[in-house]
Design a protein around this motif. Structure first.
Motif, PDB file in Angstrom:
ATOM      1  N   LYS A   1       0.887  -1.405  -0.054  1.00 56.19           N
ATOM      2  CA  LYS A   1       0.049  -0.145  -0.231  1.00 56.19           C
ATOM      3  C   LYS A   1       1.014   1.133   0.012  1.00 56.19           C
ATOM      4  O   LYS A   1       0.345   2.327  -0.569  1.00 56.19           O
ATOM      5  CB  LYS A   1      -1.047  -0.124   1.334  1.00 56.19           C
ATOM      6  CG  LYS A   1      -1.928  -1.131   1.192  1.00 56.19           C
ATOM      7  CD  LYS A   1      -3.005  -0.780   2.265  1.00 56.19           C
ATOM      8  CE  LYS A   1      -4.102  -2.031   2.147  1.00 56.19           C
ATOM      9  NZ  LYS A   1      -4.750  -1.969   3.386  1.00 56.19           N
ATOM     10  N   LYS A   2       1.940   1.310   0.843  1.00 59.92           N
ATOM     11  CA  LYS A   2       3.046   2.185   0.656  1.00 59.92           C
ATOM     12  C   LYS A   2       3.643   2.595  -0.481  1.00 59.92           C
ATOM     13  O   LYS A   2       3.645   3.693  -1.116  1.00 59.92           O
ATOM     14  CB  LYS A   2       3.990   1.932   1.519  1.00 59.92           C
ATOM     15  CG  LYS A   2       3.608   2.199   3.336  1.00 59.92           C
ATOM     16  CD  LYS A   2       4.740   2.117   4.131  1.00 59.92           C
ATOM     17  CE  LYS A   2       4.189   2.048   5.661  1.00 59.92           C
ATOM     18  NZ  LYS A   2       5.334   2.020   6.448  1.00 59.92           N
ATOM     19  N   LEU A   3       4.039   1.462  -1.288  1.00 62.94           N
ATOM     20  CA  LEU A   3       4.277   1.586  -2.611  1.00 62.94           C
ATOM     21  C   LEU A   3       3.357   2.381  -3.652  1.00 62.94           C
ATOM     22  O   LEU A   3       3.588   3.070  -4.325  1.00 62.94           O
ATOM     23  CB  LEU A   3       4.698   0.224  -3.092  1.00 62.94           C
ATOM     24  CG  LEU A   3       5.567   0.027  -4.369  1.00 62.94           C
ATOM     25  CD1 LEU A   3       6.793   1.064  -4.625  1.00 62.94           C
ATOM     26  CD2 LEU A   3       5.826  -1.425  -5.017  1.00 62.94           C
ATOM     27  N   ILE A   4       2.076   1.946  -3.628  1.00 62.99           N
ATOM     28  CA  ILE A   4       1.210   2.542  -4.479  1.00 62.99           C
ATOM     29  C   ILE A   4       0.718   3.943  -4.086  1.00 62.99           C
ATOM     30  O   ILE A   4       0.653   4.688  -5.002  1.00 62.99           O
ATOM     31  CB  ILE A   4      -0.434   1.794  -4.279  1.00 62.99           C
ATOM     32  CG1 ILE A   4      -0.324   0.202  -4.865  1.00 62.99           C
ATOM     33  CG2 ILE A   4      -1.595   2.325  -4.895  1.00 62.99           C
ATOM     34  CD1 ILE A   4      -1.299  -0.717  -4.758  1.00 62.99           C
ATOM     35  N   THR A   5       0.816   4.180  -2.647  1.00 60.23           N
ATOM     36  CA  THR A   5       0.668   5.583  -2.277  1.00 60.23           C
ATOM     37  C   THR A   5       1.926   6.435  -2.691  1.00 60.23           C
ATOM     38  O   THR A   5       1.485   7.487  -3.319  1.00 60.23           O
ATOM     39  CB  THR A   5       0.733   5.754  -0.688  1.00 60.23           C
ATOM     40  OG1 THR A   5      -0.332   5.030  -0.296  1.00 60.23           O
ATOM     41  CG2 THR A   5       0.676   7.166   0.043  1.00 60.23           C
ATOM     42  N   SER A   6       3.175   5.854  -2.854  1.00 58.16           N
ATOM     43  CA  SER A   6       4.243   6.538  -3.495  1.00 58.16           C
ATOM     44  C   SER A   6       4.028   6.957  -4.772  1.00 58.16           C
ATOM     45  O   SER A   6       4.447   7.813  -5.386  1.00 58.16           O
ATOM     46  CB  SER A   6       5.423   5.961  -3.005  1.00 58.16           C
ATOM     47  OG  SER A   6       5.780   5.499  -1.898  1.00 58.16           O
TER      48      SER A   6
ATOM     49  N   MET B   1       0.275  -2.302 -12.495  1.00 56.33           N
ATOM     50  CA  MET B   1       1.158  -3.433 -12.570  1.00 56.33           C
ATOM     51  C   MET B   1       1.021  -3.673 -10.975  1.00 56.33           C
ATOM     52  O   MET B   1       1.024  -5.158 -10.525  1.00 56.33           O
ATOM     53  CB  MET B   1       2.283  -3.545 -13.084  1.00 56.33           C
ATOM     54  CG  MET B   1       2.563  -3.523 -14.515  1.00 56.33           C
ATOM     55  SD  MET B   1       1.674  -5.025 -15.315  1.00 56.33           S
ATOM     56  CE  MET B   1       0.048  -4.454 -15.785  1.00 56.33           C
ATOM     57  N   ILE B   2       1.358  -2.820 -10.094  1.00 58.53           N
ATOM     58  CA  ILE B   2       1.690  -2.974  -8.792  1.00 58.53           C
ATOM     59  C   ILE B   2       0.184  -3.487  -8.165  1.00 58.53           C
ATOM     60  O   ILE B   2       0.375  -4.377  -7.205  1.00 58.53           O
ATOM     61  CB  ILE B   2       1.921  -1.961  -7.920  1.00 58.53           C
ATOM     62  CG1 ILE B   2       3.641  -1.595  -8.393  1.00 58.53           C
ATOM     63  CG2 ILE B   2       2.078  -1.987  -6.554  1.00 58.53           C
ATOM     64  CD1 ILE B   2       4.050  -0.078  -7.900  1.00 58.53           C
ATOM     65  N   LYS B   3      -0.910  -3.090  -8.557  1.00 59.59           N
ATOM     66  CA  LYS B   3      -1.995  -3.356  -8.049  1.00 59.59           C
ATOM     67  C   LYS B   3      -2.537  -4.687  -8.288  1.00 59.59           C
ATOM     68  O   LYS B   3      -2.961  -5.585  -7.455  1.00 59.59           O
ATOM     69  CB  LYS B   3      -3.048  -2.069  -8.663  1.00 59.59           C
ATOM     70  CG  LYS B   3      -4.542  -2.159  -7.887  1.00 59.59           C
ATOM     71  CD  LYS B   3      -4.277  -1.784  -6.379  1.00 59.59           C
ATOM     72  CE  LYS B   3      -5.662  -1.956  -5.735  1.00 59.59           C
ATOM     73  NZ  LYS B   3      -5.879  -1.414  -4.591  1.00 59.59           N
ATOM     74  N   ARG B   4      -2.177  -5.035  -9.822  1.00 59.48           N
ATOM     75  CA  ARG B   4      -2.459  -6.295 -10.101  1.00 59.48           C
ATOM     76  C   ARG B   4      -1.681  -7.369  -9.379  1.00 59.48           C
ATOM     77  O   ARG B   4      -2.334  -8.425  -9.179  1.00 59.48           O
ATOM     78  CB  ARG B   4      -2.267  -6.468 -11.656  1.00 59.48           C
ATOM     79  CG  ARG B   4      -3.339  -5.776 -12.738  1.00 59.48           C
ATOM     80  CD  ARG B   4      -2.863  -6.134 -14.100  1.00 59.48           C
ATOM     81  NE  ARG B   4      -4.141  -5.468 -15.075  1.00 59.48           N
ATOM     82  CZ  ARG B   4      -3.919  -5.662 -16.185  1.00 59.48           C
ATOM     83  NH1 ARG B   4      -2.857  -6.315 -16.701  1.00 59.48           N
ATOM     84  NH2 ARG B   4      -5.095  -5.280 -16.947  1.00 59.48           N
ATOM     85  N   TYR B   5      -0.535  -6.992  -9.038  1.00 53.08           N
ATOM     86  CA  TYR B   5       0.260  -7.979  -8.616  1.00 53.08           C
ATOM     87  C   TYR B   5      -0.137  -8.231  -7.166  1.00 53.08           C
ATOM     88  O   TYR B   5      -0.255  -9.370  -6.509  1.00 53.08           O
ATOM     89  CB  TYR B   5       2.056  -7.585  -8.310  1.00 53.08           C
ATOM     90  CG  TYR B   5       2.887  -8.037  -7.459  1.00 53.08           C
ATOM     91  CD1 TYR B   5       3.363  -9.361  -8.000  1.00 53.08           C
ATOM     92  CD2 TYR B   5       3.166  -7.802  -6.215  1.00 53.08           C
ATOM     93  CE1 TYR B   5       4.154 -10.178  -7.034  1.00 53.08           C
ATOM     94  CE2 TYR B   5       3.974  -8.547  -5.484  1.00 53.08           C
ATOM     95  CZ  TYR B   5       4.358  -9.694  -5.740  1.00 53.08           C
ATOM     96  OH  TYR B   5       5.384 -10.353  -5.062  1.00 53.08           O
TER      97      TYR B   5
ATOM     98  N   LEU C   1      -3.555 -15.454  -4.430  1.00 48.20           N
ATOM     99  CA  LEU C   1      -2.725 -16.604  -4.308  1.00 48.20           C
ATOM    100  C   LEU C   1      -2.562 -17.213  -2.648  1.00 48.20           C
ATOM    101  O   LEU C   1      -2.584 -18.383  -2.279  1.00 48.20           O
ATOM    102  CB  LEU C   1      -1.285 -16.365  -4.730  1.00 48.20           C
ATOM    103  CG  LEU C   1      -0.209 -17.596  -4.513  1.00 48.20           C
ATOM    104  CD1 LEU C   1      -0.581 -18.651  -5.525  1.00 48.20           C
ATOM    105  CD2 LEU C   1       1.237 -17.090  -5.038  1.00 48.20           C
ATOM    106  N   THR C   2      -2.617 -16.025  -1.776  1.00 57.00           N
ATOM    107  CA  THR C   2      -2.480 -16.373  -0.448  1.00 57.00           C
ATOM    108  C   THR C   2      -3.664 -17.016   0.153  1.00 57.00           C
ATOM    109  O   THR C   2      -4.028 -17.954   0.818  1.00 57.00           O
ATOM    110  CB  THR C   2      -2.260 -15.124   0.459  1.00 57.00           C
ATOM    111  OG1 THR C   2      -0.866 -14.410   0.059  1.00 57.00           O
ATOM    112  CG2 THR C   2      -2.024 -15.103   2.053  1.00 57.00           C
TER     113      THR C   2
END
Length: 411
Positions: A2-7, A188-192, A199-200
């Motif tokens: 979430k931090k990565l998406i926010t960035s 791509m990050i959101k899809r990942y 998967l989890t």
């Protein structure tokens, strides 16, 4: 994650702001440079005309060979296409570099321009101290009016404008490319993130299914024995008080058996056998099966919308619908209505919810239930069946309770 998406979101916002600021200053700079460049070009023409204006005072006559030579020298400037000296009746002189250029001479216009040239006219009379209004009234025999025209080339100016526009275009395209790249990275990050969560979740569901299967297997045999012995005792007991206790015991054993059956079904692999069938006919069949339970709470079913055909395992979809209808009946308010809406290959099941403790986010989680009689696997099994088909199931609202079955395939 979430931090990565926010960035990335912050970078996108900064890039957009940068684009707007840079665009504003680049356009402003472009307009200033274009005006300055044109002023410089016009100033060269004005300066040449100023020189020609003073030439007759030194050389005695506008028709002097020296004036002609001066015009030729001035015309050597790379921005000057040529110089024309003329009267109202005749062209006295054209510099050699303009002889093949078709320029419309108009003494009444002091300045005009085309896409390729800028044309500047000026009166060159030796009697320039005479009032201009009086000159226009004088006979041409008295003093012919001489004019000079400087034709300026806009090729260098046009090249500058074109280069400046290309530079602005490249800057804008570069920033837009960066923004699109950041948006693509975010997607791509959101899809990942979604794939990782799926998967989890799949691994967790697999572990839960294995656990449920083992648990059901371990409990089923002793439970069957307990039920058999309990039924035998019940049939042979004569004490009414003990018989009442045995009734309650048998009810609880039946409930436990249902829970074990749910465990067993959840842990068992589901085999899908597809066929095409009408969804409305299947709904009518389900309503008929639960009609008795609905009548006990004075509930009515209302089916609206257009029928559609799906390709699925009919028995498995029947199981899903039955589970959802039983839940709707269980949690509906007395004497209310259960709506079933069909639209765009989707089914919405709506009922006035009498249970305020439902957590929308946990509804499809195995073993989550707000009922003392449930195993918490009903909706989890529904989700599993729908997912295996490539369909979707989700809760839209809690009050009124709206659950949606989406039969538009996602695989």
């Amino acid at each position: 994650m979430k931090k990565l998406i926010t960035s990335v979101n912050i970078l996108i916002v900064i890039s957009v702001i940068l684009l707007l600021i840079l665009g504003y200053y680049e356009i402003k700079k472009y307009n200033v440079n274009v005006k300055t460049h044109k002023k410089s070009l016009v100033a060269q023409g004005e300066l040449s005309l100023k020189v020609l204006e003073g030439a007759p005072k030194y050389f005695g006559s506008i028709r002097s060979i020296s004036v002609v030579q001066l015009a030729e020298e001035l015309a050597k400037n790379e921005n000057i296409l040529g110089i024309i000296i003329f009267t109202e009746d005749e062209v006295i002189y054209k510099t050699t570099n303009i002889k093949n250029i078709d320029i419309k001479i108009d003494s009444k216009k002091s300045f005009y321009e085309t896409d390729k040239e800028i044309v500047i006219n000026r009166l060159l009379n030796p009697e320039d101290m005479i009032d201009p209004k009086l000159k226009n009234k004088l006979s041409s025999n008295f003093a012919p009016l001489y004019y000079a025209t400087v034709v300026l080339s806009k090729s260098e100016f046009n090249h500058f404008v074109s280069s400046a526009q290309k530079d602005i275009f490249i800057i804008f395209i570069s920033i837009i490319f960066v923004i699109l790249l950041l948006i693509f990275i975010r997607i791509m990050i959101k899809r990942y993130e979604i794939m990782s969560m799926e998967l989890t979740r799949s691994k967790q569901m697999e572990e839960i299914a294995n656990f449920a299967n083992i648990l059901a297997h371990e409990i089923k045999n002793p439970l069957s024995s307990i039920q058999g012995f309990s039924n035998y005792v019940y049939d042979n007991i004569k004490d009414e008080e003990l018989k009442d206790y045995m009734d309650r015991l048998l009810d609880e054993l039946d409930r436990l058996k249902l829970i074990v059956d749910d465990f067993n079904q959840f842990g068992r692999p589901i085999d899908i056998k597809r066929s095409n069938f009408s969804i409305k006919k299947l709904i009518d069949r389900c309503v008929d099966l639960v009609k008795y339970d609905a009548e006990k709470k004075n509930l009515t079913f209302e089916i609206t919308g257009e029928d559609f055909v799906i390709s699925a395992d009919q028995d498995k979809i029947l199981q899903v619908l039955l589970n959802l209808f039983i839940n709707a009946i269980r949690y509906s308010k007395q004497s209310s209505k259960i709506e079933i809406k069909l639209n765009d290959k989707m089914i919405k099941i709506i009922n006035q919810n009498d249970n305020k403790e439902i957590d929308k986010e946990k509804l499809f989680t195995p073993f989550y239930t707000t009922s003392s009689k449930g195993s918490g696997l009903g909706l989890a099994i529904c989700k599993k069946i729908m997912t295996l088909h490539g369909f979707a199931i989700f809760v839209d609202k809690i009050d009124p309770f709206v659950i949606v079955l989406d039969f538009n395939e996602r695989r």
